[in-house]
Design an enzyme around this catalytic site. Structure first.
Site, mmCIF file in Angstrom:
data_model
loop_
_atom_site.group_PDB
_atom_site.id
_atom_site.type_symbol
_atom_site.label_atom_id
_atom_site.label_comp_id
_atom_site.label_asym_id
_atom_site.label_seq_id
_atom_site.Cartn_x
_atom_site.Cartn_y
_atom_site.Cartn_z
ATOM 1 N N CYS A 188 0.820 -1.228 0.000
ATOM 2 C CA CYS A 188 0.000 0.000 0.000
ATOM 3 C C CYS A 188 0.844 1.264 0.000
ATOM 4 O O CYS A 188 0.350 2.342 -0.323
ATOM 5 C CB CYS A 188 -0.929 0.006 1.203
ATOM 6 S SG CYS A 188 -1.918 -1.473 1.280
ATOM 7 N N HIS A 231 -4.016 6.555 2.881
ATOM 8 C CA HIS A 231 -4.307 5.283 2.227
ATOM 9 C C HIS A 231 -5.735 4.876 2.575
ATOM 10 O O HIS A 231 -6.205 5.093 3.688
ATOM 11 C CB HIS A 231 -3.313 4.212 2.697
ATOM 12 C CG HIS A 231 -3.662 2.855 2.170
ATOM 13 N ND1 HIS A 231 -3.902 2.644 0.840
ATOM 14 C CD2 HIS A 231 -3.870 1.668 2.798
ATOM 15 C CE1 HIS A 231 -4.225 1.367 0.663
ATOM 16 N NE2 HIS A 231 -4.208 0.764 1.829
ATOM 17 N N ASN A 269 -10.181 -0.769 -1.387
ATOM 18 C CA ASN A 269 -8.753 -0.623 -1.097
ATOM 19 C C ASN A 269 -7.962 -1.126 -2.310
ATOM 20 O O ASN A 269 -7.953 -2.317 -2.591
ATOM 21 C CB ASN A 269 -8.434 -1.441 0.167
ATOM 22 C CG ASN A 269 -6.963 -1.396 0.552
ATOM 23 O OD1 ASN A 269 -6.110 -0.953 -0.215
ATOM 24 N ND2 ASN A 269 -6.664 -1.868 1.755
HETATM 25 O O1 UT7 Z 1 -4.314 -2.177 2.931
HETATM 26 C C1 UT7 Z 1 -3.399 -2.374 3.951
HETATM 27 C C2 UT7 Z 1 -3.520 -3.677 4.651
HETATM 28 N N1 UT7 Z 1 -4.804 -3.924 5.209
HETATM 29 C C3 UT7 Z 1 -5.353 -3.193 6.216
HETATM 30 O O2 UT7 Z 1 -4.846 -2.182 6.672
HETATM 31 C C4 UT7 Z 1 -6.605 -3.756 6.802
HETATM 32 C C5 UT7 Z 1 -6.842 -3.244 8.178
HETATM 33 N N2 UT7 Z 1 -7.906 -3.996 8.829
HETATM 34 C C6 UT7 Z 1 -9.209 -3.725 8.657
HETATM 35 O O3 UT7 Z 1 -9.595 -2.852 7.893
HETATM 36 C C7 UT7 Z 1 -10.195 -4.521 9.495
HETATM 37 O O4 UT7 Z 1 -9.473 -5.270 10.442
HETATM 38 C C8 UT7 Z 1 -11.098 -5.463 8.664
HETATM 39 C C9 UT7 Z 1 -12.132 -4.638 7.898
HETATM 40 C C10 UT7 Z 1 -10.275 -6.292 7.723
HETATM 41 C C11 UT7 Z 1 -11.869 -6.398 9.585
HETATM 42 O O5 UT7 Z 1 -12.613 -5.643 10.527
HETATM 43 P P1 UT7 Z 1 -12.508 -5.985 12.083
HETATM 44 O O6 UT7 Z 1 -13.408 -5.061 12.773
HETATM 45 O O7 UT7 Z 1 -11.050 -5.946 12.462
HETATM 46 O O8 UT7 Z 1 -13.101 -7.427 12.150
HETATM 47 P P2 UT7 Z 1 -12.429 -8.786 12.707
HETATM 48 O O9 UT7 Z 1 -11.420 -9.303 11.741
HETATM 49 O O10 UT7 Z 1 -12.020 -8.571 14.120
HETATM 50 O O11 UT7 Z 1 -13.691 -9.745 12.701
HETATM 51 C C12 UT7 Z 1 -14.848 -9.482 13.486
HETATM 52 C C13 UT7 Z 1 -15.930 -10.492 13.124
HETATM 53 C C14 UT7 Z 1 -15.422 -11.924 13.102
HETATM 54 O O12 UT7 Z 1 -16.470 -12.756 13.567
HETATM 55 P P3 UT7 Z 1 -16.499 -13.276 15.098
HETATM 56 O O13 UT7 Z 1 -15.221 -14.052 15.252
HETATM 57 O O14 UT7 Z 1 -16.534 -12.036 15.929
HETATM 58 O O15 UT7 Z 1 -17.735 -14.076 15.133
HETATM 59 C C15 UT7 Z 1 -15.193 -12.195 11.627
HETATM 60 O O16 UT7 Z 1 -15.292 -13.560 11.323
HETATM 61 O O17 UT7 Z 1 -16.411 -10.222 11.793
HETATM 62 C C16 UT7 Z 1 -16.323 -11.413 11.007
HETATM 63 N N3 UT7 Z 1 -16.098 -11.052 9.628
HETATM 64 C C17 UT7 Z 1 -17.090 -10.761 8.768
HETATM 65 N N4 UT7 Z 1 -18.433 -10.773 8.902
HETATM 66 C C18 UT7 Z 1 -19.157 -10.423 7.839
HETATM 67 C C19 UT7 Z 1 -14.909 -10.887 8.984
HETATM 68 N N5 UT7 Z 1 -15.116 -10.531 7.713
HETATM 69 C C20 UT7 Z 1 -16.459 -10.433 7.560
HETATM 70 C C21 UT7 Z 1 -17.284 -10.100 6.470
HETATM 71 N N6 UT7 Z 1 -18.626 -10.104 6.658
HETATM 72 N N7 UT7 Z 1 -16.787 -9.764 5.265
#
Ligand code: UT7
Length: 328
Positions: A115, A255, A285
């Site tokens: 990125c 970003h 992204n």
């Molecule tokens: O581009 C540079 C590199 N990337 C980044 O900088 C990404 C930075 N990270 C993020 O933007 C966020 O961490 C994400 C958007 C990727 C994820 O959001 P989060 O609030 O950190 O969610 P999480 O990974 O902690 O997951 C929370 C819950 C989980 O379920 P449980 O375990 O709480 O039941 C996931 O399984 O959300 C679930 N989950 C989803 N649910 C619906 C993960 N992806 C999805 C989805 N739809 N697409």
């Protein structure tokens, strides 16, 4: 030796036509528009055609930047393509682009900083221009991330998208141009996002394909936790290098990974959201291409005026981060 300031004289971008909405994704994986919108800020994203590769996106963005700047491809002295989705492992996508643009036999290379690629590229161009080695450099960030996304993995397929942005960098004849550049990396976080197979560590085999190891894997939450702190530190370092404070900043292009990251960073650096450019709701992204495309869009929309101090800050895979302040 007196160093000259390098400035961006024109930009261009290209976003593929095909749109994938959150509603489309609801049909593909277990997710919802509500989850994607509230957790990321993304509503839709653009995806390249099957026959479109990174060099095709890069070419379109470059032609637009060259046209807007009134620059002919023979005037270019160097081409840098920032990408993590090159057309192939090698040769470099930049060489393919050089040929397609009809540029001279100038140096052309790919730069991989995820990125942060566009800002790393600008920073390299800045060095060659400010020392007087080259006069005109094309920096392109092009990503066809849809090609390395596992469309069955809801952790990644709702976030990433395709697009390209290009900038022509030349020596400045006034005070405008790059004031400060700060780059950083932390390889101890290399396991947080990447494509495991297809390189020399895990060469392609029937097994690696079966195990879906050629697709991007991401520990999103771990990245999220680091992103805000690192981006704020990067902004502070760049301001300090330029002898500037938060109050001096007129416009911020971060970003575009997640609206919550952007809001938190903006709050910490005490900027109002009106000074921040956001395109992730429409473009997702696009890794290296996010800031490059956003810069072109912000300029087209008249959001950046002559004399404005513009801050660009990124964080991503590697881990890598970068921050640049330029006077427009
Ligand atoms: O581009 C540079 C590199 N990337 C980044 O900088 C990404 C930075 N990270 C993020 O933007 C966020 O961490 C994400 C958007 C990727 C994820 O959001 P989060 O609030 O950190 O969610 P999480 O990974 O902690 O997951 C929370 C819950 C989980 O379920 P449980 O375990 O709480 O039941 C996931 O399984 O959300 C679930 N989950 C989803 N649910 C619906 C993960 N992806 C999805 C989805 N739809 N697409």
């Amino acid at each position: 030796m007196k160093l000259r300031r390098a400035k961006i004289i024109s930009t261009g971008s290209y976003i593929p036509e095909k749109v994938v909405t959150n509603a489309d994704l609801e049909k593909m994986v277990e997710t919802s528009d509500e989850w994607i919108s509230t957790r990321t800020g993304i509503k839709k994203r653009h995806i390249a055609r099957d026959d479109e590769a990174a060099s095709d996106l890069a070419y379109m963005a470059s032609v637009r930047a060259l046209e807007k700047g009134g620059i002919s491809p023979d005037e270019l002295d160097m081409i840098i393509v920032a990408t993590i989705t090159p057309d192939m492992l090698f040769p470099a996508t930049a060489c393919i682009l050089q040929d397609r643009l009809g540029a001279r036999k100038i140096p052309a290379f790919d730069l991989e900083a995820a990125c942060s690629g566009f800002l790393y590229g600008l920073s390299v161009a800045n060095q060659f221009i400010s020392t007087g080695v080259y006069r005109t450099i094309l920096v392109v960030a092009a990503e066809a991330l849809s090609k390395i996304i596992d469309w069955e993995d809801r952790n990644t397929c709702v976030i990433f998208a395709d697009g390209a942005g290009a900038a022509i960098v030349k020596a400045s004849d006034d005070d405008s141009g790059i004031i400060s550049c700060y780059l950083g990396a932390d390889g101890s976080g290399a396991n947080l996002v990447g494509v495991p197979a297809g390189g020399s560590r895990m060469p392609a085999s029937v097994e690696t394909v079966k195990q879906r190891q050629h697709y991007m894997k991401m520990k999103g939450n771990e990245l999220f936790k680091r992103a805000i702190k690192i981006m704020v530190q990067a902004v502070d370092r760049t301001l300090k290098m330029g002898n500037l404070t938060y109050e001096d900043l007129d416009f911020f292009i971060p970003h575009q990974a997640n609206i919550r990251i952007i809001q938190a960073v903006t709050k910490r650096i005490n900027l109002p959201m009106e000074k921040v450019y956001i395109n992730l709701h429409e473009c997702g992204n696009m890794s290296a291409a996010s800031i490059a495309v956003a810069l072109d869009q912000a300029l087209d929309e008249g959001k950046i005026n002559k004399g404005d101090k513009v801050l660009l800050t990124s964080f991503g895979g590697g881990l890598t981060w970068a921050s640049i302040i330029m006077e427009w």
